[in-house]
Scaffold this motif. Structure first.
Motif, PDB file in Angstrom:
ATOM      1  N   GLU A  18       0.738  -1.125   0.044  1.00  0.00           N
ATOM      2  CA  GLU A  18      -0.061   0.093   0.061  1.00  0.00           C
ATOM      3  C   GLU A  18       0.864   1.363  -0.183  1.00  0.00           C
ATOM      4  OE1 GLU A  18      -2.447   0.173   3.437  1.00  0.00           O
ATOM      5  OE2 GLU A  18      -0.813  -0.156   5.021  1.00  0.00           O
ATOM      6  N   ALA A  19       1.956   1.173   0.508  1.00  0.00           N
ATOM      7  CA  ALA A  19       2.792   2.335   0.600  1.00  0.00           C
ATOM      8  C   ALA A  19       3.747   2.338  -0.735  1.00  0.00           C
ATOM      9  CB  ALA A  19       3.581   2.533   1.888  1.00  0.00           C
ATOM     10  N   ASP A  20       3.801   1.515  -1.605  1.00  0.00           N
ATOM     11  CA  ASP A  20       4.570   1.426  -2.756  1.00  0.00           C
ATOM     12  C   ASP A  20       4.132   2.431  -3.845  1.00  0.00           C
ATOM     13  OD1 ASP A  20       6.391   0.569  -4.898  1.00  0.00           O
ATOM     14  OD2 ASP A  20       6.007  -1.426  -4.609  1.00  0.00           O
ATOM     15  N   THR A  21       4.676   3.476  -3.910  1.00  0.00           N
ATOM     16  CA  THR A  21       4.217   4.719  -4.718  1.00  0.00           C
ATOM     17  C   THR A  21       4.537   4.140  -6.371  1.00  0.00           C
ATOM     18  OG1 THR A  21       4.829   6.304  -3.188  1.00  0.00           O
ATOM     19  CG2 THR A  21       4.265   6.694  -5.502  1.00  0.00           C
ATOM     20  N   LYS A  22       5.705   3.668  -6.473  1.00  0.00           N
ATOM     21  CA  LYS A  22       6.101   3.217  -7.757  1.00  0.00           C
ATOM     22  C   LYS A  22       5.176   1.994  -8.279  1.00  0.00           C
ATOM     23  CE  LYS A  22      11.184   4.002  -7.164  1.00  0.00           C
ATOM     24  NZ  LYS A  22      12.360   3.302  -7.237  1.00  0.00           N
ATOM     25  N   SER A  58      -4.380   4.402  -3.700  1.00  0.00           N
ATOM     26  CA  SER A  58      -3.398   5.509  -3.803  1.00  0.00           C
ATOM     27  C   SER A  58      -3.980   7.005  -4.299  1.00  0.00           C
ATOM     28  CB  SER A  58      -2.332   5.106  -4.387  1.00  0.00           C
ATOM     29  OG  SER A  58      -1.675   3.799  -4.373  1.00  0.00           O
ATOM     30  N   TYR A  59      -5.311   6.816  -4.684  1.00  0.00           N
ATOM     31  CA  TYR A  59      -5.781   8.297  -5.256  1.00  0.00           C
ATOM     32  C   TYR A  59      -5.576   9.600  -4.173  1.00  0.00           C
ATOM     33  CZ  TYR A  59      -8.036   6.779  -9.389  1.00  0.00           C
ATOM     34  OH  TYR A  59      -8.404   6.207 -10.774  1.00  0.00           O
ATOM     35  N   ARG A  60      -6.031   9.176  -2.943  1.00  0.00           N
ATOM     36  CA  ARG A  60      -5.892  10.247  -2.248  1.00  0.00           C
ATOM     37  C   ARG A  60      -4.730  10.476  -1.376  1.00  0.00           C
ATOM     38  NH1 ARG A  60     -11.144   8.547  -2.683  1.00  0.00           N
ATOM     39  NH2 ARG A  60     -12.842  10.136  -2.890  1.00  0.00           N
ATOM     40  N   LEU A  62      -1.366   9.721  -2.775  1.00  0.00           N
ATOM     41  CA  LEU A  62      -0.220   9.865  -3.378  1.00  0.00           C
ATOM     42  C   LEU A  62      -0.816  11.016  -4.673  1.00  0.00           C
ATOM     43  CD1 LEU A  62       1.087   6.281  -3.605  1.00  0.00           C
ATOM     44  CD2 LEU A  62       1.725   7.972  -2.030  1.00  0.00           C
ATOM     45  N   PRO A  63      -0.309  12.042  -4.317  1.00  0.00           N
ATOM     46  CA  PRO A  63      -0.335  13.133  -5.365  1.00  0.00           C
ATOM     47  C   PRO A  63       0.007  12.796  -7.004  1.00  0.00           C
ATOM     48  CG  PRO A  63       0.382  14.121  -3.498  1.00  0.00           C
ATOM     49  CD  PRO A  63       0.786  12.743  -3.268  1.00  0.00           C
ATOM     50  N   GLU A  64       1.256  11.836  -6.918  1.00  0.00           N
ATOM     51  CA  GLU A  64       1.793  11.588  -8.117  1.00  0.00           C
ATOM     52  C   GLU A  64       0.695  10.661  -8.973  1.00  0.00           C
ATOM     53  OE1 GLU A  64       5.206  11.178  -4.939  1.00  0.00           O
ATOM     54  OE2 GLU A  64       2.980  11.007  -5.350  1.00  0.00           O
ATOM     55  N   VAL A  65      -0.162   9.863  -8.256  1.00  0.00           N
ATOM     56  CA  VAL A  65      -1.138   9.058  -8.739  1.00  0.00           C
ATOM     57  C   VAL A  65      -2.300   9.773  -9.224  1.00  0.00           C
ATOM     58  CG1 VAL A  65      -2.610   6.852  -8.350  1.00  0.00           C
ATOM     59  CG2 VAL A  65      -0.116   7.125  -7.397  1.00  0.00           C
ATOM     60  N   SER A  66      -2.880  10.705  -8.204  1.00  0.00           N
ATOM     61  CA  SER A  66      -4.165  11.494  -8.296  1.00  0.00           C
ATOM     62  C   SER A  66      -4.170  12.436  -9.453  1.00  0.00           C
ATOM     63  CB  SER A  66      -4.179  12.386  -7.106  1.00  0.00           C
ATOM     64  OG  SER A  66      -5.270  13.266  -7.375  1.00  0.00           O
TER      65      SER A  66
END
Length: 550
Positions: A18-22, A58-60, A62-66
């Motif tokens: 869940e914390a994996d931004t990549k 991750s929508y809310r 992680l800004p990179e995903v949003s």
């Protein structure tokens, strides 16, 4: 070979990643590429389910995903709305269910949890159904938060940016596509998505949905099907576990009524010479709809119904809405008249109908008519100017409330001046009378309502809140009469206005011609009610419930 995946798999993967931004960022182009051809998706359902779940999670956070979500949402909707034949849809469904991905053994991919099995075992779910349902859920959550006004104007800041985004092939084709999906996956999620589209597109899809029978199938037949499944359960434990799906469908059923009645109240014309009722979409199924409202009241009031949030609040709300809608249909369609036969209904519905249609006191009825008219003129999105149609054509027109009476609203000074002096119910005569009534009940006073609030019909508000305001206004009318704040002449004038010009008598449909034959409803309805009354699932102490007839 159908592809299945263990129920706990996706949850476990999300928990560990869940914390994996990549991974979340990598999932977006993966899904976009896989669904680029809606007829021949390149990915498998298991890997796509995991990828989509990672992105949604991750929508809310992680800004990179949003920042990249609009493109993904457009891809998901294009996949759902694509034109397909029934054979092409089945072929696509089967292709998603087979994992032939080259990267299936790559530990860094989304394919590591793909499991193939000829016969799904206990603890496994069809991953194609899992993936399609997750798409429906993601889209309906987006559309539920969408403001229709900028979408209709074509300047929304996020997807959908314009109505054409939701109707790429027109309303008729969209109705056909939704029916195809329902035949493949008759699940509540596709029904909820349909309702969300109806809320945003409004009258642009209303006729297509009605003519295709999509409304009857999704909101009448499916609700009855789920009620039958739940009523057949005899164990309280099994009932509790199975009640969540019916509760969701009940919420959808009542929200559909709110949407349709709101649309009719805002855009409808007066009944035509043939006596067209104000809720035409219900014609032919009015009895079934009322009976379903009764079954909803029985089932959701069971002591064994699911009680975890949000059901602890939504179930009571749906019961109140169901009793209100049943009464509205009963009165709109003049079902109190012959040749309509009486039918057994839940006591909540009968008591509610008796409350609002109590004929024991003519004075009480008159006070209620005046109060309802004042409430409707205050909260329905309508300009009080004679013949003004601006609020029907310009949804961004801000209506301002008359300072004197805090009741009638206008789109501008021209309409206000015109209404002040013209007609038998000129506001010059009514303003002071309404102000005296309103002084007995202060809840109408407050800041100017926003467009988002007043554009909703009175029935989109909670029934308890709505009824509390009307009851308060009734007390204001009674107080004004009792203490001679208004005289008989003033009382009769405001009553005549409320009856003829108030556009508020939503509980009557005097222009509707009583037909020679009514929709008979469900043949087995009374037997179902008797089964409910004998079951201790619906009444823990005696297994019985009082039964009234309307």
């Amino acid at each position: 070979m159908p592809q299945v995946v263990k129920k706990e798999t996706i949850s476990r993967i999300l928990f560990t990643q869940e914390a994996d931004t990549k991974s979340a960022i990598r999932a977006i182009p993966y899904i976009n590429a896989a669904l680029q051809d809606p007829l021949k998706p390149s990915g498998c359902a298991a890997s796509l389910s995991i990828a989509l779940a990672l992105v949604v999670l991750s929508y809310r956070e992680l800004p990179e995903v949003s920042s990249k979500r609009d493109g993904l949402r457009a891809t998901l909707y294009a996949f759902v709305a694509a034109k397909r034949t029934d054979e092409e849809l089945k072929a696509m469904w089967q292709k998603l269910g087979r994992c032939t991905c080259k990267a299936a053994k790559d530990k860094t991919s989304f394919h590591t949890q793909c499991i193939n099995s000829k016969k799904p075992k206990l603890g496994y779910v069809d991953v194609t159904e899992q993936f399609i349902s997750s798409i429906f859920l993601e889209l309906l959550l987006i559309l539920d938060e969408t403001d229709p006004i900028p979408v209709h104007k074509g300047n929304a800041k996020c997807w959908p940016n314009r109505v054409s985004d939701l109707l790429p092939y027109g309303a008729d084709q969209l109705a056909t596509t939704l029916l195809q999906w329902y035949r493949m996956l008759p699940d509540t999620q596709i029904i909820r998505l349909t309702l969300s589209i109806l809320k945003v597109c409004g009258t642009l899809v209303y006729n297509a949905f009605t003519q295709s029978k999509i409304i009857n199938l999704f909101f009448i037949d499916h609700t009855r099907k789920m009620a039958d499944e739940l009523i057949a359960i005899k164990s309280p434990t099994e009932f509790y576990e199975a009640s969540q799906r019916f509760a969701f469908q009940s919420f959808t059923f009542t929200h559909f009524f709110k949407t349709v009645i709101s649309m009719e109240s805002i855009w409808r014309q007066a009944p035509d010479v043939n006596g067209r009722p104000a809720i035409p979409v219900m014609r032919g199924v009015e009895t079934k709809a009322i009976q379903l409202c009764s079954l909803i009241c029985y089932i959701l009031s069971s002591p064994y119904i699911i009680k975890e949030p949000p059901f602890d609040e939504e179930c009571p709300n749906s019961i109140m809405d169901a009793q209100a809608f049943a009464t509205i249909l009963f009165r709109w369609y003049r079902m109190d008249q012959a040749p309509c036969k009486s039918m057994p209904l839940h006591p909540f519905i009968v008591e509610y109908d008796r409350y609002i249609s109590d004929a024991r006191s003519a004075a009480s009825i008159s006070c209620h008519i005046i109060a309802s008219a004042m409430y409707s003129r205050r909260f329905i999105y309508r300009c009080g100017g004679p013949t003004c149609r601006v609020c029907f054509t310009d949804p961004e027109a801000v209506l301002k409330t008359c300072i004197g009476c805090q009741t009638v609203r206008y789109c501008g000074k021209e309409c206000q001046a015109k209404d002040w002096r013209e007609g038998p119910y000129a506001h010059k005569k009514l303003c002071k009378i309404m102000a005296k009534i309103e002084q007995g009940y202060e809840s109408l006073r407050g800041p100017t309502d926003s467009v988002q609030r007043v554009v909703a019909d009175i029935l989109t508000q909670g029934s308890v809140h709505r009824q509390a305001i009307v009851n308060g206004l009734v007390r204001g009318v009674v107080k004004a009469v009792r203490f001679a704040t208004i005289n008989d002449e003033e009382f009769n004038l405001v009553l005549e206005w409320a009856t003829k010009d108030g556009d508020i008598n939503w509980m009557a449909n005097r222009d509707f011609k009583v037909p020679a034959e009514w929709d008979p409803g469900y043949d087995d309805y009374e037997d179902v009610v008797k089964r409910i009354m004998r079951s201790k699932i619906y009444h823990a102490e005696t297994g019985e419930l009082f039964l009234f007839r309307m």
